[in-house]
Design a protein around this motif. Structure first.
Motif, mmCIF file in Angstrom:
data_model
loop_
_atom_site.group_PDB
_atom_site.id
_atom_site.type_symbol
_atom_site.label_atom_id
_atom_site.label_comp_id
_atom_site.label_asym_id
_atom_site.label_seq_id
_atom_site.Cartn_x
_atom_site.Cartn_y
_atom_site.Cartn_z
ATOM 1 N N TYR A 1 0.752 -1.102 -0.019
ATOM 2 C CA TYR A 1 -0.051 -0.054 0.014
ATOM 3 C C TYR A 1 0.844 1.201 -0.121
ATOM 4 N N SER A 2 0.448 2.281 -0.645
ATOM 5 C CA SER A 2 1.153 3.678 -0.651
ATOM 6 C C SER A 2 0.374 4.595 0.311
ATOM 7 N N ALA A 3 -0.920 4.428 0.794
ATOM 8 C CA ALA A 3 -1.479 5.414 1.323
ATOM 9 C C ALA A 3 -2.608 4.658 2.470
ATOM 10 N N TYR A 4 -3.024 5.485 3.411
ATOM 11 C CA TYR A 4 -3.872 4.964 4.427
ATOM 12 C C TYR A 4 -5.337 4.453 3.816
ATOM 13 N N GLN A 5 -5.542 5.073 2.866
ATOM 14 C CA GLN A 5 -6.879 4.794 1.974
ATOM 15 C C GLN A 5 -6.900 3.392 1.516
ATOM 16 N N GLU A 6 -5.828 2.843 0.842
ATOM 17 C CA GLU A 6 -5.581 1.781 0.343
ATOM 18 C C GLU A 6 -5.551 0.621 1.612
ATOM 19 N N LEU A 7 -4.967 0.973 2.666
ATOM 20 C CA LEU A 7 -4.835 -0.072 3.665
ATOM 21 C C LEU A 7 -6.298 -0.100 4.306
ATOM 22 N N SER A 8 -7.049 0.856 4.586
ATOM 23 C CA SER A 8 -8.216 0.616 5.094
ATOM 24 C C SER A 8 -9.189 -0.225 4.219
ATOM 25 N N SER A 9 -9.342 0.341 2.906
ATOM 26 C CA SER A 9 -10.078 -0.457 2.054
ATOM 27 C C SER A 9 -9.674 -1.984 2.081
ATOM 28 N N SER A 10 -8.289 -2.234 2.062
ATOM 29 C CA SER A 10 -8.026 -3.526 2.011
ATOM 30 C C SER A 10 -8.497 -4.558 3.319
ATOM 31 N N LEU A 11 -8.330 -3.729 4.365
ATOM 32 C CA LEU A 11 -8.911 -4.286 5.458
ATOM 33 C C LEU A 11 -10.470 -4.516 5.594
ATOM 34 N N GLU A 12 -11.020 -3.491 5.029
ATOM 35 C CA GLU A 12 -12.434 -3.775 4.844
ATOM 36 C C GLU A 12 -12.958 -4.816 4.299
ATOM 37 N N VAL B 1 -4.348 5.147 13.803
ATOM 38 C CA VAL B 1 -3.820 4.821 12.717
ATOM 39 C C VAL B 1 -4.175 6.174 11.956
ATOM 40 N N GLY B 2 -3.293 6.837 11.271
ATOM 41 C CA GLY B 2 -3.616 8.171 10.417
ATOM 42 C C GLY B 2 -2.969 9.293 10.934
ATOM 43 N N ASP B 3 -2.152 9.332 12.120
ATOM 44 C CA ASP B 3 -1.894 10.359 12.565
ATOM 45 C C ASP B 3 -0.404 10.860 11.784
ATOM 46 N N VAL B 4 0.386 9.969 11.745
ATOM 47 C CA VAL B 4 1.633 10.246 10.889
ATOM 48 C C VAL B 4 1.743 9.829 9.421
ATOM 49 N N PRO B 5 2.886 10.500 8.727
ATOM 50 C CA PRO B 5 2.782 10.086 7.455
ATOM 51 C C PRO B 5 2.812 8.777 7.218
ATOM 52 N N TRP B 6 2.525 8.222 5.981
ATOM 53 C CA TRP B 6 2.435 6.993 5.717
ATOM 54 C C TRP B 6 3.825 6.430 5.986
ATOM 55 N N GLU B 7 4.788 6.827 5.505
ATOM 56 C CA GLU B 7 6.251 6.141 5.649
ATOM 57 C C GLU B 7 6.770 6.043 7.049
ATOM 58 N N MET B 8 6.535 6.980 7.785
ATOM 59 C CA MET B 8 6.624 6.722 9.170
ATOM 60 C C MET B 8 5.912 5.601 9.889
ATOM 61 N N PHE B 9 4.614 5.580 9.355
ATOM 62 C CA PHE B 9 3.685 4.787 9.833
ATOM 63 C C PHE B 9 4.250 3.245 9.497
#
Lengths: 363, 590
Positions: free
Chosen positions: A261-272, A322-330
């Motif tokens: 994934y490259s962004a939170y959105q992708e992660l969350s939709s995948s988890l969904e 989840v979501g506070d920090v930039p993706w890379e840092m996360f």
């Protein structure tokens, strides 16, 4: 040390004089003979001798200095002992390296590191007793004898010759020597002590046919299985970053590869998608989302609006939203993910979110 | 063994074939004798019985229905046909065991076809055929399928030369098939269509094992087959069968005693998961479980319910970690046999030690045999842990990268009942890693302590001392496997002179030469076979042996490019059939 023996290795193409010099220096260097004792073990010292009397290396101790000398001189005449990167630098100052390269030519054969302290002489005894002289002679002369023991497979990528010198050097320095027998009879002499070496250096080793004794079916099955395991556990460095994802109430966990994934959105939709089975069917309508949860975090909204909060455990062991920090840092700090029920997360999320929102307002 | 039989054997051993001595002292009519002898099943007992006297020899041969031939070249089909008229079940073993490890070239032999031709003539009512390390072609399988109307059971282990087409022939023609057991063969897999060749009327299957085949089978065909074979007790499917498919099969066959799952990795919905769990818990008779390819902690819990009754758990294709294994064995207190991969580590084995007090057999296979890194796999600690907790352990096959003499000594003190001790320290010539000494004392402890030892495989750095110990103490040893060990001929001599029950000796890459080979000249006829490869034996010694012992077959295979005088691979075995007539050119019968 008889020079004529050196001449036997006529296919070596190296200056024998240089070798002589290096050998002499080697002898001088290794006065205590302990290193040379190991080298001594190489069957070459036996088989390279033309007359059988030389094979009387039956002394039960490794003490014979004469053996050392023989070992050094006789080793030269090994046919098929070409090394692709054989360094032709003859300088005696490089004697250690030189010795390794010249005296232990790198051919794609079984390589086993020898040690000292063992009943090697015993091995040699056994080896010499029944050995045909003719075979020993064959070792010497540049007869059209394949240098590769048909019983020995060429090693895998691990055993590229290029890596060997370094390893061998290390081996040398650790009072052990790497052997390169080129004759199946020399396989016998491969009962050698690698103990010390093994722990410190990932030694290279050509594969021996049929060893370890595992059936073909099992070997091929395990080969593919281990690849799978590696991928799943993310052992392969850098190519995958699998973390566990748990969801409150689900009977089992999932794993996701954060690197895909490259962004939170992708992660969350995948988890969904992954956990949809639970939420949609078992935890359908549960009432209006708590207002506290609907703040700030876009991610929370994506997670079915409110029932759940996506949290992660960071390197310090703290559970964060989840979501506070930039993706890379996360990615770099996330150890595992947990989809918490909002009711459980009351203590967690709001404060974090509020804090964040306060910070945003402040800045 | 029946004491009466034993007594008569002893007293008549000198007059095995004298016609007059025994007839009067045994008032049994032949029918009675035959009736009694027909109750004997062990082929060793039967061999003893047949040596008593001529009458008993005859009675025995008429009542023998199961034939066991440990070396197909030790006897010929004709001789067998002459002696035994009523055979229903045949077990045939062919190639030397080291052929499993690619030490025997292809087309070496052990072709079953000539045997099948003889069987078709003499034993038309043949029901069972079990082959190990034999070569058989699809034509042979087709011949088998069509020549024996009552054929029931086929078991192929480590065989080669055939393809799934041959299996198709079996499925198609053997209407009364009860057993089809295909294990670890060099088989050409042309697809899973063979399974669909079972006729719709076939409902007699009791054993179906196709776990080692790779291609997909028709699940529909399989499901229907399982459904109508109500007596099915052993089912081992291959990787192509998924978890939800497995669940459907289990629903139809809750009576299974042995189950080999397919792939154990699949995204399941929660209901599927639950259904699977239920299916497993409904298998109340499950004793053995295998397969479990790619099993992970995700799905292993479905097994927990079934684990309680398990006596054999084969995890050797599931790369489990220590925690996963620990949980699994915690649910399996009745385990007698456990096969695992060394991914479970010493920790996993500790869990085994504490959870499975009834364990009798442990096999630990290396997940990555060529990996040299010591941080993987198991060590002496794992073995020790098992020995502490499992005092009944008597069979072990252990692949490790390090071992110590002290550990082995302790292990056999804990478990003195070893009958099979196969220790493979994977790096050839590896010494005791703590003391740097040879591993002689370890195996010395094994043979001294384990008086019932029948099978031993040695490894690590070993001198002649190991073999002196073996010769001196291993009085019940029947099979010995040696690799990269020993210092001189003396070692092998000690074994040949000291082990009275030795039957199979296989040696590779060890410094034993002509003197050693020839020292066993009197011994080899009492053994099944001797294998020596990459040792120091020459052709002249082999020829001498062949000349002196006409009832031994001495066969030599030479490696390419090796010296003419060198006998690279030597295979010596007793035979009443004379030298092989089907030897390929690279096998020299001396």
């Amino acid at each position: 040390m008889s020079p004529p023996l050196l001449g036997v290795g006529e296919d070596e193409g190296h200056s024998n004089a240089m070798l002589l010099a290096s050998l002499a220096s080697l002898e001088r260097m290794c006065k205590n003979g302990s290193d040379l004792k190991e080298q001594n073990y190489m069957g070459l010292s036996d088989c390279s001798s033309v007359d059988s009397s030389n094979i009387s290396i039956t002394s039960k101790d490794n003490s014979g200095r004469g053996l050392n000398l023989k070992a050094t001189e006789l080793r030269l005449g090994i046919p098929g002992s070409r090394s692709p990167e054989r360094n032709s630098e003859p300088c005696p100052l490089n004697s250690v390296k030189l010795d390794e390269k010249l005296l232990f030519p790198l051919c794609p054969m079984k390589t086993v590191v020898t040690g000292n302290k063992r009943g090697f002489s015993d091995a040699m005894d056994g080896y010499t007793e029944g050995k045909d002289i003719s075979t020993l002679e064959v070792n010497l002369t540049p007869l059209p004898r394949p240098s590769v023991n048909p019983n020995v497979k060429v090693g895998s990528a691990k055993e590229k010759p290029a890596t060997q010198p370094a390893k061998m050097k290390e081996a040398m320095s650790q009072n052990a020597v790497e052997e390169i027998p080129h004759n199946k009879s020399e396989n016998i002499l491969n009962h050698v002590n690698r103990a010390n070496n093994e722990k410190s250096a990932p030694a290279t080793k050509a594969q021996v046919v049929g060893w370890p004794p595992i059936r073909q079916f099992r070997k091929s099955t395990l080969a593919s299985a281990s690849k799978n395991t590696e991928e799943v556990d993310g052992k392969t460095s850098g190519t995958a970053l699998f973390v566990k994802v748990s969801m409150d109430g689900a009977p089992y966990l999932r794993k996701v590869d954060l690197k895909t994934y490259s962004a939170y959105q992708e992660l969350s939709s995948s988890l969904e998608k992954k956990f949809s089975g639970f939420t949609i069917n078992q935890y359908a309508s549960h009432g209006a989302p708590s207002k506290e949860m609907l703040v700030e975090s876009k991610l929370n909204n994506l997670l079915r609006g409110s029932e759940y909060v996506l949290t992660y455990e960071d390197k310090d062991g703290d559970w964060m939203l989840v979501g506070d920090v930039p993706w890379e840092m996360f990615i770099n700090t996330c150890k595992r993910l947990r989809i918490m029920k909002s009711s459980d997360a009351i203590g967690l999320a709001p404060r974090a979110v509020e804090k964040m929102s306060r910070q945003k307002i402040a800045t | 063994m029946d004491p009466k039989l034993k007594k008569t054997k002893d007293s008549s051993s000198n007059s095995a074939n004298s016609p007059d001595s025994t007839h009067s002292s045994f008032p049994f009519p032949d029918e009675v004798l035959e009736r009694v002898l027909s109750l004997l099943h062990s082929h060793k007992d039967r061999s003893s019985v047949s040596l008593v006297c001529k009458d008993w020899y005859n009675a025995e041969r008429w009542t023998r229905t199961k034939l066991f031939i440990g070396n197909c070249y030790s006897v010929s089909p004709e001789i067998v046909a002459r002696r035994f008229p009523r055979i229903k079940s045949v077990t045939l073993k062919g190639k030397p065991r080291f052929s499993d490890f690619n030490l025997v070239p292809q087309y070496w032999g052990a072709d079953v076809h000539s045997w099948l031709v003889m069987f078709a003539k003499v034993y038309p009512f043949l029901e069972e055929l079990r082959l190990k390390r034999m070569t058989l072609s699809d034509e042979s399988l087709k011949f088998l399928a069509t020549s024996f109307p009552g054929f029931k059971a086929l078991s192929l282990l480590s065989c080669d030369g055939f393809s799934t087409d041959g299996l198709k022939a079996i499925a198609t023609h053997c209407k009364n098939l009860t057993e089809l057991d295909i294990q670890e063969n060099g088989i050409d897999d042309f697809g899973g269509g063979w399974l669909s060749s079972f006729s719709e009327n076939c409902s007699s299957l009791e054993v179906l094992n196709f776990a080692s085949l790779s291609s997909d089978v028709s699940f529909d065909a399989l499901e229907k087959l399982v459904r109508r074979c109500k007596s099915l007790r052993i089912l081992k499917v291959n990787k192509s069968i998924s978890l939800d498919q497995l669940q459907q099969l289990l629903v139809h066959a809750p009576q299974l005693i042995e189950l080999g799952t397919g792939s154990f990795q699949q995204e399941l919905t929660p209901w599927q998961y639950e259904d699977l769990e239920t299916a497993f818990s409904n298998c109340k008779n499950l004793q053995a479980l295998s397969g479990l390819w790619e099993a992970t902690s995700l799905h292993l819990p479905v097994l927990y319910a079934a684990c309680a009754s398990l006596t054999f758990l084969n995890l050797s294709y599931a790369a489990l970690q220590s925690g996963e294994l620990a949980k699994l064995v915690a649910h399996s207190p009745n385990l007698r046999r456990l096969w695992v991969l060394d991914t479970v580590g010493d920790k996993g084995l500790e869990a085994v030690g504490s959870s499975c007090p009834l364990l009798e057999e442990l096999r630990v296979f290396p997940a990555d045999p060529y990996e040299l890194d010591l941080h993987h796999g198991v060590t002496e600690a794992g073995f020790l842990a098992v020995s502490h907790g499992c005092r009944k352990l008597h069979y072990v096959l252990y692949f490790c990268r390090q071992m110590t003499n002290a550990a082995v000594a302790t292990i056999v003190l804990n478990c003195p009942d070893f009958t099979h001790f196969r220790l493979c320290i994977m790096n050839p010539g590896e010494p005791d890693y703590l003391t740097n000494e040879p591993m002689d004392e370890a195996f010395g402890a094994v043979v001294k302590t384990c008086t019932n030892l029948r099978r031993l495989a040695v490894s690590g750095l070993l001198t002649d001392l190991t073999f002196k110990y073996i010769g001196k103490y291993a009085k019940n040893l029947e099979t010995l496997s040696v690799a990269f060990a020993g210092s001189s001929d003396r070692g092998m001599q000690c074994v040949l002179q000291g082990c009275p029950k030795l039957r199979k000796l296989e040696i590779r890459d060890s410094p034993f030469g002509n003197a050693a080979l020839l020292s066993g000249v009197e011994k080899y006829e009492t053994m099944r076979s001797l294998w020596m490869s990459a040792c120091n034996v020459t052709m002249s010694a082999c020829r001498l042996l062949a000349k002196d012992m006409p009832r031994l077959n001495v066969e030599v295979m030479r490696d390419e490019g090796s010296d003419d005088r060198q006998a690279d691979k030597v295979y010596v075995y007793r035979s009443v059939a004379g030298p092989r007539r089907d030897a390929p050119p690279f096998v020299l019968s001396l």
